[in-house]
Design a protein around this motif. Structure first.
Motif, mmCIF file in Angstrom:
data_model
loop_
_atom_site.group_PDB
_atom_site.id
_atom_site.type_symbol
_atom_site.label_atom_id
_atom_site.label_comp_id
_atom_site.label_asym_id
_atom_site.label_seq_id
_atom_site.Cartn_x
_atom_site.Cartn_y
_atom_site.Cartn_z
ATOM 1 N N ARG A 1 10.555 39.696 1.393
ATOM 2 C CA ARG A 1 9.586 39.429 0.330
ATOM 3 C C ARG A 1 10.089 39.944 -1.005
ATOM 4 O O ARG A 1 10.962 40.810 -1.073
ATOM 5 C CB ARG A 1 8.230 40.044 0.664
ATOM 6 C CG ARG A 1 8.209 41.561 0.754
ATOM 7 C CD ARG A 1 6.812 42.056 1.107
ATOM 8 N NE ARG A 1 6.357 41.526 2.380
ATOM 9 C CZ ARG A 1 5.070 41.468 2.722
ATOM 10 N NH1 ARG A 1 4.132 41.906 1.890
ATOM 11 N NH2 ARG A 1 4.719 40.998 3.903
ATOM 12 N N TYR A 2 9.503 39.405 -2.080
ATOM 13 C CA TYR A 2 9.823 39.799 -3.449
ATOM 14 C C TYR A 2 8.521 40.107 -4.163
ATOM 15 O O TYR A 2 7.622 39.257 -4.206
ATOM 16 C CB TYR A 2 10.590 38.677 -4.165
ATOM 17 C CG TYR A 2 11.893 38.361 -3.475
ATOM 18 C CD1 TYR A 2 13.079 38.971 -3.876
ATOM 19 C CD2 TYR A 2 11.932 37.492 -2.387
ATOM 20 C CE1 TYR A 2 14.265 38.721 -3.223
ATOM 21 C CE2 TYR A 2 13.115 37.234 -1.723
ATOM 22 C CZ TYR A 2 14.278 37.850 -2.145
ATOM 23 O OH TYR A 2 15.452 37.600 -1.470
ATOM 24 N N GLU A 3 8.408 41.300 -4.694
ATOM 25 C CA GLU A 3 7.191 41.733 -5.368
ATOM 26 C C GLU A 3 7.528 42.219 -6.771
ATOM 27 O O GLU A 3 8.470 42.988 -6.957
ATOM 28 C CB GLU A 3 6.507 42.860 -4.584
ATOM 29 C CG GLU A 3 6.056 42.454 -3.193
ATOM 30 C CD GLU A 3 5.347 43.579 -2.461
ATOM 31 O OE1 GLU A 3 5.295 44.706 -3.003
ATOM 32 O OE2 GLU A 3 4.847 43.340 -1.346
ATOM 33 N N ARG B 1 3.779 38.173 -5.628
ATOM 34 C CA ARG B 1 4.709 38.467 -4.541
ATOM 35 C C ARG B 1 4.970 37.192 -3.756
ATOM 36 O O ARG B 1 4.084 36.352 -3.585
ATOM 37 C CB ARG B 1 4.176 39.564 -3.620
ATOM 38 C CG ARG B 1 2.886 39.235 -2.871
ATOM 39 C CD ARG B 1 2.554 40.362 -1.913
ATOM 40 N NE ARG B 1 1.346 40.097 -1.145
ATOM 41 C CZ ARG B 1 0.935 40.823 -0.105
ATOM 42 N NH1 ARG B 1 1.651 41.868 0.276
ATOM 43 N NH2 ARG B 1 -0.161 40.518 0.543
#
Length: 252
Positions: free
Chosen positions: A111-113, A103
């Motif tokens: 955020r990017y998960e 992440r």
């Protein structure tokens, strides 16, 4: 469409969808963690403690970034955490780049998960600071001029707005494009063809009170040529503007 339905339809917020096609900055500061072949002579090795080539260590880079985790041959490999002025990546690395599950948390709390390849996300969830989020696959692309690698939504995905509205369908080059369904939080549902990030398109909209609209829409609201079939059997075919039947002769 009655006044309440028109008011509900007007709650559409497309700000975050407009950002989906421009997440080139998702690529983590690669130069700080992996040596660029073209700039090999300018590469400054990090200060690590313990000073080992392989194993668990803590490192500080020339640009102020930090890494804690496992390295192999001097590069992050395995699980670790990389922190820079742009944000923090926690997860798996391969040859100095995010690769595998992880992440990436930016300074604005977006955020990017999901799963990463070569430093960019390829499948997972993008959380925006305003509460909107995208769930689905991403396509890795490379800028022809700069060579910069980035990723953008591509394929079947879901975009959920903070207000409860959602788009479920096809994405192309980062934007809604193709077959899909837009569902308003109040129960209005429009299915058909979508053309752009503004959710313009055409198809069929159904309403909780039994009304059905078939035709063109703008931001998933009846706008253009269409037909409204009321639950009581009343039918209006013609022009619509902002969700309402429209007579050109009455336009000031």
């Amino acid at each position: 469409m009655n006044h309440q339905q028109a008011k509900l339809a007007g709650k559409l917020n497309i700000a975050s969808i407009a950002l989906l096609g421009t997440i080139a900055w998702l690529g983590i500061g690669q130069g700080a963690i992996a040596q660029d072949e073209e700039a090999e002579s300018d590469y400054v090795p990090p200060y690590c403690q313990p000073a080992i080539e392989s194993g668990f260590t803590r490192c500080n880079y020339d640009d102020g970034a930090n890494y804690i985790g496992y390295i192999e041959d001097g590069l992050p490999n395995g699980r670790g955490t990389y922190t820079s002025s742009e944000g923090r990546y926690e997860g798996e690395f391969l040859n100095g780049r995010p690769e595998g599950e992880g992440r990436y948390i930016l300074s604005d709390d977006s955020r990017y998960e999901g799963f990463f390849e070569d430093g960019v996300i390829v499948d997972g969830t993008a959380f925006f600071a305003n509460g909107d989020r995208y769930i689905g696959p991403f396509e890795v692309v490379q800028n022809v001029d700069s060579g910069e690698i980035s990723s953008q939504p591509q394929g079947e995905g879901t975009f959920i707005f903070a207000n409860g509205n959602r788009y479920i369908g096809e994405f192309f080059a980062g934007d809604p494009f193709g077959r899909g369904t837009f569902i308003f939080s109040g129960g209005v549902e429009c299915s058909g063809q979508f053309f752009n990030e503004n959710l313009d398109g055409k198809g069929t909209c159904t309403y909780p009170n039994g009304d059905v609209y078939e035709g063109e829409w703008r931001t998933s609201i009846p706008h253009g040529t269409g037909t409204m079939i009321k639950a009581d059997g009343t039918v209006f075919s013609g022009l619509f503007r902002d969700g309402q039947p429209f007579s050109p002769s009455a336009d000031p």
